[in-house]
Design an enzyme around this catalytic site. Structure first.
Site, PDB file in Angstrom:
ATOM      1  N   VAL A 156       0.819  -1.209   0.000  1.00  0.00           N
ATOM      2  CA  VAL A 156       0.000   0.000   0.000  1.00  0.00           C
ATOM      3  C   VAL A 156       0.858   1.267   0.000  1.00  0.00           C
ATOM      4  O   VAL A 156       2.033   1.239   0.338  1.00  0.00           O
ATOM      5  CB  VAL A 156      -0.969   0.020   1.199  1.00  0.00           C
ATOM      6  CG1 VAL A 156      -1.906  -1.176   1.125  1.00  0.00           C
ATOM      7  CG2 VAL A 156      -0.208   0.009   2.522  1.00  0.00           C
ATOM      8  N   GLU A 157       0.241   2.389  -0.352  1.00  0.00           N
ATOM      9  CA  GLU A 157       0.877   3.710  -0.432  1.00  0.00           C
ATOM     10  C   GLU A 157       2.130   3.682  -1.294  1.00  0.00           C
ATOM     11  O   GLU A 157       3.138   4.308  -1.004  1.00  0.00           O
ATOM     12  CB  GLU A 157       1.189   4.247   0.968  1.00  0.00           C
ATOM     13  CG  GLU A 157      -0.058   4.621   1.741  1.00  0.00           C
ATOM     14  CD  GLU A 157       0.240   5.412   3.009  1.00  0.00           C
ATOM     15  OE1 GLU A 157       1.399   5.812   3.203  1.00  0.00           O
ATOM     16  OE2 GLU A 157      -0.690   5.623   3.789  1.00  0.00           O
ATOM     17  N   GLY A 158       2.049   2.948  -2.409  1.00  0.00           N
ATOM     18  CA  GLY A 158       3.166   2.847  -3.335  1.00  0.00           C
ATOM     19  C   GLY A 158       3.900   1.538  -3.145  1.00  0.00           C
ATOM     20  O   GLY A 158       4.522   1.314  -2.122  1.00  0.00           O
TER      21      GLY A 158
END
Length: 845
Positions: free
Chosen positions: A502-504
């Protein structure tokens, strides 16, 4: 001979000028004085002197006279730079310009100002934050039964949802004027860390509304009307938010999203001819999506009839949409690796919303990607580093205790060298992770939005969590792979890919973002050169380019000299901000910073835009700057804590580890460098004596591992901030209590072993042996009781959950603790009290 001495003196002076980054004027002055002195003192070498005077005049005049310099040199460099500068999309530019440059700028400089780092103030908790951590957060942790949440209900209980809303957990980042808690980034981080050590599902549920999402975006970009309406509702939990970005065809490449909005007129709340947007989208992996009442949506906005401006394609835009809006389809769930936080897909078909639904109103139409990148620059600094650190601290506390309690071959497994090695990694790298968490969150509290640093923190801490949890799984063996209420580590193990994804995604964060963004944004001159080349006024652009270009050239030459000299001297002459054993690490990190700056510059110069596609090379450069940051944070934490002597082994282990991996990354890059001649030259400049850094040695590793094998102040400091229940019905409570009992009983057990060797005891039956030992005066009754208590506690710790043949998961016991064993353990504890002193077995073994 005198000529040779002058040449050597000149080379030394030139190297010194390069090392200290002297200006061109200083160079001209030194060369003039040197040549004049030589001519005055030794006129016999007139031919060499005349030649050097001519070279100096021809060299310095065009360099110092800027109009001539621009005409002869900078103009050609300007054209070349413009031709090789890689094309940049709008989304890439927004990502590049997002956030601020902080300590990462110093690391890219080749000469970090360490005093500047040490002067940064660590955030201090307010009294209100302390009360929240000790009150509602503890109370919430006590309410959470991870086994029931994950294996029975597949969701948080209703009373937990209510508690989270009523106590403002969803509004930690919302200012008090809007009804939120208004907490610091560090307090926010610590809340997430503590809850994650108890239940990952609850931690993810709480961290998402406080990270990248509607509240964060509203705070920075919303209209006053939007803030005043939504922020109080979000703070109270009246609205459950989610943010929808990822789509089936657009994950890391958000510019590829097909979700669209068309500016048009339509009907809204009974009114016709309302200016708004007709939306169509399909999203997935949206945390809190299935239970959300307010959907933050990213989409591409088009205005074919130019109703709000003169552009037909406005770009990525963000809207806030109530999920009960007609046409919104929401409610189904994904099931992410048995961590049942609410996550799922959603979509919308011909959903019409008014322009007022755009965050910031129509003035912010098309600015969504920049808004997301700026918010993500800060958001990545907090939640995922906190969750990862929580897992590390839990592994330290529990696995360290388990390794002392669990015995094989009549010895605690923590004393085996094979186990000692992963224990040292768990301990030292947890110290490092917590150091990064503290420093990065404090930077956000001081107004920074460090895009590159936040990417490093997210990538490195989630990857380190992977290493530590795997180590903990290996040490605990079979007990770690059998699921049940007793198994504290398996849930963290299952959560590893979630944090990493998540988040990249971490692969792209490493190969594209950390160095790709940092090389331009954090470099002292590259961004200036790029801006000069893009300037519509060519004359002004050339003037600015000339200034930046020659500073850049001097910077590169300086780093050549610095890297080579620091390699030759092993950085022993570098000024260090602190004395003692850690001072050498500041010197070594200065050397690595200079080497990193040199290799980065030469790579950008030699490969140009091609470096953008050489993801393996840029990934290795990302590793170097990442480990520079990790080591910096570790040293900073050690100083902030007051140089606690007992913590020094963890600092030394971490710095040795980081230096070794920097060396490996640079050597890996040079071994795979496409321009072999340049690779060999850089190899000599960076590592003139070869690879000198080594992984932490075994003796140091043993010191580190022993820190978590006994109750101690170091162990308590290292694991502070996580949930530490005292009840014997809880895993950590049982482990801590058993560790105390086992360590206290060990001196008595040594007496028994000695008596066996002397033939006084037969060792056939533990119970009869203890009875005989008391009767013949080898032990007192109290000592015998200590051994019995320790055995009961040890047995309880190594017990593994089992179930009926049908697994009976819907009827599994909440605690997994045998009530008779619990009662027996409590009776023994009551009979002996808690007054026994802890024996530090590290000193006696």
């Amino acid at each position: 001979m005198s000529t040779l001495l002058w040449v050597l003196a000149f080379i030394f002076a030139s190297g010194s000028l390069l090392y200290f980054r002297a200006s061109l004027v200083t160079w001209a002055f030194v060369v003039t004085v040197s040549l004049s002195s030589w001519i005055w003192l030794d006129s016999s070498a007139w031919a060499s002197q005349s030649f050097l005077v001519l070279v100096a005049v021809l060299g310095f005049v065009p360099l110092l006279y800027r109009p001539l310099r621009r005409r002869l040199i900078s103009n050609k460099a300007f054209k070349l730079f413009k031709s090789v500068m890689p094309a940049m999309s709008e989304t890439e530019r927004d990502a590049l310009e997002a956030g601020t440059v902080w300590w990462d700028g110093e690391l890219f400089s080749g000469a970090p100002n360490w005093q500047k780092l040490l002067d940064y103030k660590k955030t201090q908790f307010t009294e209100e934050e302390i009360q929240f951590l000790e009150g509602p957060v503890e109370e919430l942790c006590n309410m959470l039964n991870d086994w029931e949440i994950t294996h029975v209900n597949h969701d948080l209980p209703k009373e937990v949802w209510t508690f989270i809303k009523e106590h403002g957990f969803f509004g930690m980042i919302i200012p008090k004027r809007f009804g939120g808690l208004g907490f610091s980034a560090l307090a926010h981080s610590t809340v997430v860390m503590k809850i994650s050590s108890r239940c990952v599902t609850a931690a993810v549920t709480i961290m998402v509304p406080n990270s990248l999402g509607p509240a964060e975006l509203l705070l920075h970009y919303g209209t006053d009307e939007q803030k005043n309406y939504y922020l109080p509702r979000l703070a109270r939990g009246d609205e459950i938010p989610c943010f929808a970005l990822t789509a089936p065809e657009a994950g890391s490449d958000a510019s590829a999203m097909l979700d669209s909005g068309i500016v048009c007129r339509g009907e809204y709340e009974g009114k016709s001819d309302v200016l708004g947007i007709r939306l169509n989208w399909e999203k997935r992996y949206i945390t809190l999506g299935p239970v959300a009442s307010l959907l933050g949506l990213a989409f591409k906005l088009y205005d074919p009839d130019e109703l709000i401006g003169d552009k037909k394609e406005l770009g990525i835009t963000i809207a806030l949409i109530p999920t009960n809006t007609k046409g919104v389809e929401i409610g189904r769930r994904h099931f992410p690796l048995n961590i049942p936080f609410q996550n799922g897909p959603n979509k919308g078909k011909d959903v019409f919303v008014p322009m007022s639904y755009l965050i910031g109103g129509k003035e912010k139409a098309g600015q969504g990607w920049r808004m997301l990148m700026e918010s993500l620059a800060a958001g990545r600094s907090i939640s995922l580093p906190a969750l990862s650190t929580g897992a590390g601290k839990l592994a330290c506390r529990a696995t360290g205790a388990y390794a002392r309690i669990r015995r094989q071959f009549k010895l605690p497994i923590g004393y085996f060298e094979g186990v000692e090695e992963p224990l040292a990694r768990i301990c030292a790298l947890t110290y490092m992770m917590d150091s990064v968490r503290l420093m990065t969150a404090s930077a956000v509290d001081q107004g920074e939005s460090p895009a590159v640093v936040s990417a490093i923190a997210k990538y490195q801490l989630t990857e380190t969590m992977r290493k530590l949890v795997n180590d903990a799984m290996d040490i605990q063996g079979g007990s770690a792979i059998c699921m049940g209420p007793r198994n504290y580590i398996a849930r963290s193990y299952q959560a590893i890919p979630i944090s990493i994804t998540v988040e990249g995604a971490n692969i792209l964060t490493r190969s594209l973002i950390i160095f790709g963004q940092g090389a331009i944004r954090c470099h002292p001159f590259v961004i200036k050169e790029m801006e000069a080349v893009k300037d519509d006024n060519r004359e002004r652009g050339l003037i600015n380019f000339d200034f930046a270009f020659f500073q850049h050239a001097g910077f590169t030459l300086s780093n050549m000299a610095r890297s080579f000299f620091l390699g030759l001297s092993h950085a022993k002459l570098v000024k260090k901000p602190v004395s003692g054993k850690v001072g050498r690490y500041y010197q070594q990190l200065t050397r690595m910073s200079a080497s990193f700056a040199l290799v980065s510059d030469m790579s950008m110069l030699a490969l140009g835009g091609e470096l953008k596609r050489k993801e393996k090379l840029s990934g290795r450069l990302a590793d170097v700057v990442s480990f520079l940051y990790l080591a910096s944070a570790t040293l900073k934490r050690f100083e902030d804590d007051g140089q606690i002597k007992e913590d020094l082994p963890m600092v030394q282990w971490t710095c040795d580890y980081c230096l070794f991996h920097m060396q490996e990354a640079l050597m890996g890059l040079l071994r795979n460098y496409p321009i072999r001649l340049l690779a060999h030259a850089l190899r000599i400049l960076v590592f003139p004596f070869g690879q000198t850094y080594r992984l932490p040695n075994d003796k140091l590793g043993q010191k580190v591992a022993r820190l978590i094998l006994s109750p101690s102040a170091s162990r308590d400091r290292l694991t502070s901030g996580i949930h530490l229940p005292k009840e014997l019905t809880q895993v950590i409570g049982r482990l801590d209590a058993a560790l105390y009992k086992v360590v206290t009983a060990e001196p008595v057990e040594r007496k028994i072993r000695t008596a066996r060797k002397e033939g006084k005891l037969d060792g056939v039956s533990k119970e009869s042996e203890l009875s005989k030992a008391v009767s013949i005066g080898i032990l007192t009754q109290k000592e015998a009781d200590l051994v019995t208590i320790a055995e009961v506690a040890r047995r309880e710790v190594i017990t593994v959950d089992d179930f009926p043949q049908d697994l009976g998961l819907n009827h599994a016991a909440k605690s997994g603790l045998d009530p008779k064993t619990e009662e027996k353990s409590k009776n023994y504890e009551n009979s002996t009290g808690n007054s026994s002193n802890i024996i530090n077995m590290d000193r006696n073994n």
